[in-house]
Design an enzyme around this catalytic site. Sequence first.
Site, PDB file in Angstrom:
ATOM      1  N   ASN A  69     -32.877  18.910 -27.793  1.00 38.55           N
ATOM      2  CA  ASN A  69     -33.082  19.805 -28.917  1.00 38.55           C
ATOM      3  C   ASN A  69     -34.458  20.462 -28.860  1.00 38.55           C
ATOM      4  OD1 ASN A  69     -32.642  21.076 -31.425  1.00 38.55           O
ATOM      5  ND2 ASN A  69     -31.530  19.312 -32.181  1.00 38.55           N
ATOM      6  N   HIS A  99     -53.935   7.109 -17.911  1.00 39.65           N
ATOM      7  CA  HIS A  99     -55.175   6.869 -17.169  1.00 39.65           C
ATOM      8  C   HIS A  99     -55.462   5.374 -17.137  1.00 39.65           C
ATOM      9  CE1 HIS A  99     -56.545  11.088 -17.113  1.00 39.65           C
ATOM     10  NE2 HIS A  99     -55.901  11.177 -18.270  1.00 39.65           N
ATOM     11  N   THR A 149     -42.408   1.571 -25.121  1.00 39.90           N
ATOM     12  CA  THR A 149     -43.446   1.197 -24.165  1.00 39.90           C
ATOM     13  C   THR A 149     -42.899   0.374 -23.008  1.00 39.90           C
ATOM     14  OG1 THR A 149     -43.979  -0.817 -25.398  1.00 39.90           O
ATOM     15  CG2 THR A 149     -45.219   1.183 -25.963  1.00 39.90           C
ATOM     16  N   LYS A 150     -41.686  -0.181 -23.175  1.00 35.01           N
ATOM     17  CA  LYS A 150     -41.079  -1.043 -22.153  1.00 35.01           C
ATOM     18  C   LYS A 150     -39.611  -0.664 -21.978  1.00 35.01           C
ATOM     19  CE  LYS A 150     -44.091  -4.903 -23.215  1.00 35.01           C
ATOM     20  NZ  LYS A 150     -44.230  -6.227 -23.796  1.00 35.01           N
ATOM     21  N   LYS A 167     -30.658  -4.491 -32.752  1.00 36.05           N
ATOM     22  CA  LYS A 167     -29.221  -4.678 -32.912  1.00 36.05           C
ATOM     23  C   LYS A 167     -28.527  -4.449 -31.578  1.00 36.05           C
ATOM     24  CE  LYS A 167     -25.350  -3.014 -35.728  1.00 36.05           C
ATOM     25  NZ  LYS A 167     -24.937  -2.067 -36.747  1.00 36.05           N
TER      26      LYS A 167
END
Length: 170
Positions: A69, A99, A149-150, A167
């Site tokens: 979108n 960085h 982040t993972k 969930k």
Amino acid sequence: MKTPYTLIKFARYIKNVWLNSISSSPFIPYQLRRILYKLYGHQVSRIFLNCFLGYGPGHLYVGKNTYCNSLCFFDLGNDITIKDNCCVAMQVSFVNSTHDIGDSEMRGGRGKSKPIVVEDGCWICSRVTILPGVTIGKGCVIAAGAVVTKDCLPNGLYAGVPAKRIKDLK
């Protein structure tokens, strides 16, 4: 005679104008946008207007029956792959450059980047941020505003900052 650095800056400027002004314009239908992006090595099925493609060496791949979108940001410090049958809502940021932490003189140290992969059938809700090196597993939903982040395991609903599985989905 212009120096090579000046030519590189000029090439970046032309690329920016081409990808982020002309190609992402509201006056360009998505069918033509697909062709214009392909001229810079990007393979997309459907990207709405006003998305920003970064200057990096990476390429964008958007699979079949997938759309992104308006107002999405694609860093492109490395490759970004969004596979088939995905829905990417507005203002999603795919940030794949970062960085190392530098010394006290300059904390933003040496730059680095990692690819981002979104597997088949995912729904990425609005204003999600996906960070370097993340793979989002098949069939996941990432809730609005999450920061991923993972890696996300398949068929899960992830939410929060940082995003956590809240969930299991069938």
